[in-house]
Design an enzyme around this catalytic site. Sequence first.
Site, short mmCIF file in Angstrom:
data_model
loop_
_atom_site.label_atom_id
_atom_site.label_comp_id
_atom_site.label_asym_id
_atom_site.label_seq_id
_atom_site.Cartn_x
_atom_site.Cartn_y
_atom_site.Cartn_z
N SER A 203 8.21 1.03 17.01
CA SER A 203 9.89 0.64 16.47
C SER A 203 10.56 -0.16 17.35
CB SER A 203 10.49 1.82 15.83
OG SER A 203 11.70 1.21 15.94
N GLU B 172 -0.24 1.04 5.61
CA GLU B 172 0.88 0.50 4.77
C GLU B 172 0.67 -0.77 4.31
OE1 GLU B 172 4.67 0.98 6.80
OE2 GLU B 172 4.37 3.27 6.85
#
Length: 471
Positions: A278, A291
Amino acid sequence: MAQLWGGRFEGKTDAAVWAFNASIGFDIRLLDADLEGSIAHAKMLGKQGILTQEESDAIVKGLEDIRTSAGKELSLEEAGTFEDVHSFVEAKLIETIGEAGKKLHTGRSRNDQVALDMRLYTREQIAGMRVLLFEMLQTLHDLMKEHIRSYMPGFTHLQKAQPVTLSHHLGAYFEMFKRDADRCADIYERMNVCPLGSGALAGTTYALDREYVAQLLGFDGVCDNSMDGVSDRDYLIEYLAALSTIQMHLSRFAEEIILWNSDEYRFITIDDAFATGSSIMPQKKNPDIAELVRGKTGRVYGNLLSLLTTMKGLPLAYNKDMQEDKEAAFDAFDTVNSCLALFTEMLRSVTFHKETMEESAVKGFANATDAADYLVKKGVPFRDAHGIIGKLVLHCIGLDCAIGDLTLEELKGFSPQFEEDVFDAISLQNCVDLRLTHGAPGAAALEKVIALHERSLREMQIGMIARQARR
Ligand code: ARG
């Protein structure tokens, strides 16, 4: 603008119309298929005496030269001036060998030509997909053999239900991908008929030898109706449906990988190579690949729906709408190919935390059904046993412990039928190992299924080698 037609026109094509109509930007992928199909067509024209043997030979050689030099010479800029891959190849051929090149299109239309090219291309795609599925199956098979005794909770409603093993859980995915591989094989067999010779829609007056072309191109036969031959896209729809199913399986698997990798589960750790960080939260390691695989499922379904919708109102036979099959199909091919290949790689590098999985099963009362079954074996009717164990579980939740953590005295407080042997009966290992119905997680039952898998993998491998040899 380099076009194949024009004799009938007085005015020039509008530039925006040309760009809107052109398909070279995406059908250039069919270049190899177009060359292969054209070579077979030219050989047949020579064999039938429709062209002289010299003309046929010159065309074949010209096309082969384009095939070997195309990779180097093909500048997108040059190709970009053509309407489609078919015009490009024909123009290149005429440029390479002169007058004889103008005879290649005898007895052929772009309608049966594109039908052939797309079939050849899709056929290769399906064969390639079988290889990717084989690799996934092999990976699952290896993991299954390794984890026959890695206990974990099985879930229903995402609530811990009964204990299984990691091997058994992964075995469910083996079945799914095996069906996918079988589906691909079925589609391949059904679609492997040659549309060339259908002409624009009504065949031709030339004495073509369609069977010969089919044989040269490795088809099992020829289509029996020329109008259907040029306008059938069923095989693509079937394959897009099969790809949608593969992607749906991958997406379910991805969802589990994401859950299992979460802090709450901690069943697995995804390798650093398959995770990302992140920009703001330094602690994060995100399962982006899983994902994205889950996320891309929507576009694969979309491509299937897009083609179904394109086809639904089309009168026979060819209509330009059908050009829309390509971008949808290519996007689905590319998406599922990359998702499946990457997912298999990721799966190979996952670390499974066996102790955490096992603990989760014990703590989650996954053995509650077995505790009830224990009482049944001691003569308690199942419905009563169900009630007794329900109360017992409630008691354990209050104490934050597992059923097996209680003493025999405490257990007897719930039912006098409990004896010392209950602890063995509800041990995770026994709960699983005694489930021996075919398809169940017990080691002996599972080993039989793994042996069946071994056999189907070997058969798949033999099939793939045989196909390779035929090419
Ligand atoms: N680009 C066309 C397609 O993909 C090729 C066939 C063109 N045929 C025609 N009659 N305009 O469908």
